[in-house]
Design an enzyme around this catalytic site. Structure first.
Site, mmCIF file in Angstrom:
data_model
loop_
_atom_site.group_PDB
_atom_site.id
_atom_site.type_symbol
_atom_site.label_atom_id
_atom_site.label_comp_id
_atom_site.label_asym_id
_atom_site.label_seq_id
_atom_site.Cartn_x
_atom_site.Cartn_y
_atom_site.Cartn_z
ATOM 1 C CG ASN A 206 7.685 54.710 18.273
ATOM 2 O OD1 ASN A 206 8.070 55.201 16.889
ATOM 3 N ND2 ASN A 206 7.779 53.417 18.371
ATOM 4 C CD1 TRP A 207 4.309 60.274 17.032
ATOM 5 C CD2 TRP A 207 5.254 62.033 15.589
ATOM 6 N NE1 TRP A 207 4.174 61.514 17.457
ATOM 7 C CE2 TRP A 207 4.678 62.674 16.563
ATOM 8 C CE3 TRP A 207 6.226 62.792 14.688
ATOM 9 C CZ2 TRP A 207 4.668 64.276 16.829
ATOM 10 C CZ3 TRP A 207 6.157 64.023 14.823
ATOM 11 C CH2 TRP A 207 5.545 64.751 15.936
ATOM 12 C CE LYS A 208 4.947 51.834 16.803
ATOM 13 N NZ LYS A 208 4.274 50.804 16.852
ATOM 14 C CG HIS B 234 10.014 49.727 18.610
ATOM 15 N ND1 HIS B 234 9.272 48.919 17.806
ATOM 16 C CD2 HIS B 234 8.951 50.477 19.407
ATOM 17 C CE1 HIS B 234 8.206 49.248 18.082
ATOM 18 N NE2 HIS B 234 7.734 49.958 19.069
ATOM 19 C CD GLU C 196 6.697 48.285 15.077
ATOM 20 O OE1 GLU C 196 7.086 49.686 14.938
ATOM 21 O OE2 GLU C 196 5.619 48.419 15.592
ATOM 22 C CD GLU D 87 6.803 49.884 23.359
ATOM 23 O OE1 GLU D 87 6.126 50.674 23.228
ATOM 24 O OE2 GLU D 87 7.526 49.541 22.383
ATOM 25 N N GLY E 296 0.233 47.784 18.719
ATOM 26 C CA GLY E 296 -0.601 47.857 17.679
ATOM 27 C C GLY E 296 -1.601 46.931 17.460
ATOM 28 C CB SER F 253 -2.684 48.547 22.751
ATOM 29 O OG SER F 253 -2.306 48.003 21.360
ATOM 30 N N GLY G 240 2.249 54.494 20.537
ATOM 31 C CA GLY G 240 2.500 54.317 19.302
ATOM 32 C C GLY G 240 1.262 54.870 18.803
ATOM 33 N N GLY G 241 0.213 54.262 18.297
ATOM 34 C CA GLY G 241 -0.768 54.743 17.415
ATOM 35 C C GLY G 241 -1.606 55.963 18.073
HETATM 36 P P1 PGA Z 1 1.185 51.178 19.946
HETATM 37 O O1 PGA Z 1 2.664 51.258 19.714
HETATM 38 O O2 PGA Z 1 0.839 52.052 21.203
HETATM 39 O O3 PGA Z 1 0.652 51.459 18.655
HETATM 40 O O4 PGA Z 1 0.514 49.705 20.327
HETATM 41 C C1 PGA Z 1 3.501 51.279 20.717
HETATM 42 C C2 PGA Z 1 4.753 51.180 20.341
HETATM 43 O O5 PGA Z 1 5.091 50.342 19.506
HETATM 44 O O6 PGA Z 1 5.775 51.792 21.019
#
Ligand code: PGA
Length: 248
Positions: free
Chosen positions: A10-12, A94, A96, A166, A172, A210, A231-232
């Site tokens: 997930n590149w956001k 998600h 966010e 999640e 994050g 994470s 994510g990251g």
């Molecule tokens: P993260 O994000 O791996 O940076 O914690 C995961 C996500 O939001 O899907």
């Protein structure tokens, strides 16, 4: 039942179209056997990612969509538009989206139904906040989100849905759920889906929060963890390859 592992990045709000194409070309060259993989670029980079992914095992998912087919919804994108761009699936719910953009359980439910109806694959994200976990509300929150997100789907549509568990406190933050904590939540979700839809053993449940090359293997070794939503660490093709390899 053996479920094929699935690792998605997930590149956001990261990567331009050329960056997305370059990533997909590099990543596609080294996809581990036996694992499904996907990336979720921002809308503006979807077409470039789709172009680079053509003929490779890499699937391309959007990060959000609107449930209506078309209409006066400024700033929104429909499932049909995603299909038109060659996209394979969509990430829905998600945290966010839920926390920063007012996404409700009702909206998530409508989006999941619309995505399935159009033939998009769906990753449905669920997870509790730190406050909810501390208040012993984790299972109540997960049940509410899973019930809503799968409401009205056929058993086959449920079985084709990937759930991403999640925990919000792990996203994050560098704070990963321990394998035991994650496994407990995954087993709970699977049991819930079995009870509601009778297809618990078929549903893939990714862990997210994470995940890094260094902690992926112990998480993915848990019996109810079928890969991850990253994510990251998904912004670097070598990291995402290493994480996907850990899911085999
Ligand atoms: P993260 O994000 O791996 O940076 O914690 C995961 C996500 O939001 O899907």
């Amino acid at each position: 039942m053996s479920r094929r592992p699935f690792v998605a990045g997930n590149w956001k709000m990261h990567k331009t179209a050329p960056e997305a194409a370059a990533f997909v070309s590099a990543f596609a060259a080294d996809v581990p056997e036996g694992v499904d993989v996907a990336v979720c670029p921002p809308f503006t980079a979807l077409a470039a990612a789709v172009g680079a992914a053509r003929g490779t095992p890499v699937a391309v998912y959007a990060q959000n969509m609107h449930q209506a087919e078309s209409g006066a919804f400024t700033g929104e994108v429909s499932a049909g538009m995603l299909l038109d761009a060659g996209v394979d699936g969509v990430l829905i719910g998600h945290s966010e989206r839920r926390q920063l953009f007012g996404e409700t359980d009702e909206g998530v439910s409508a989006k999941a139904a619309a995505a399935h109806a159009q033939g998009l694959r769906v990753i449905l994200a669920v997870g509790e906040t730190a406050e909810e976990r501390e208040a012993a509300l984790t299972e109540i929150v997960l049940e509410r989100q899973v019930r809503a997100g799968l409401d009205g789907l056929t058993p086959d549509q449920v079985a084709a849905t990937t759930i991403a568990y999640e925990p919000v406190w792990a996203i994050g933050t560098g704070l990963t759920a321990t394998p035991d904590t994650a496994q407990a939540a995954h087993a709970f979700i699977r049991g819930l889906i079995e009870g509601l839809h009778g297809v618990g053993e078929r549903v893939r449940i990714q862990y997210g929060g994470s995940v890094k090359p260094g902690n992926a293997a112990e998480l993915f070794a848990q019996p109810d963890i079928d890969g991850g939503l990253i994510g990251g660490a998904s912004l670097d093709p070598a990291d995402l390859t290493a994480i996907a390899a850990a899911a085999r």
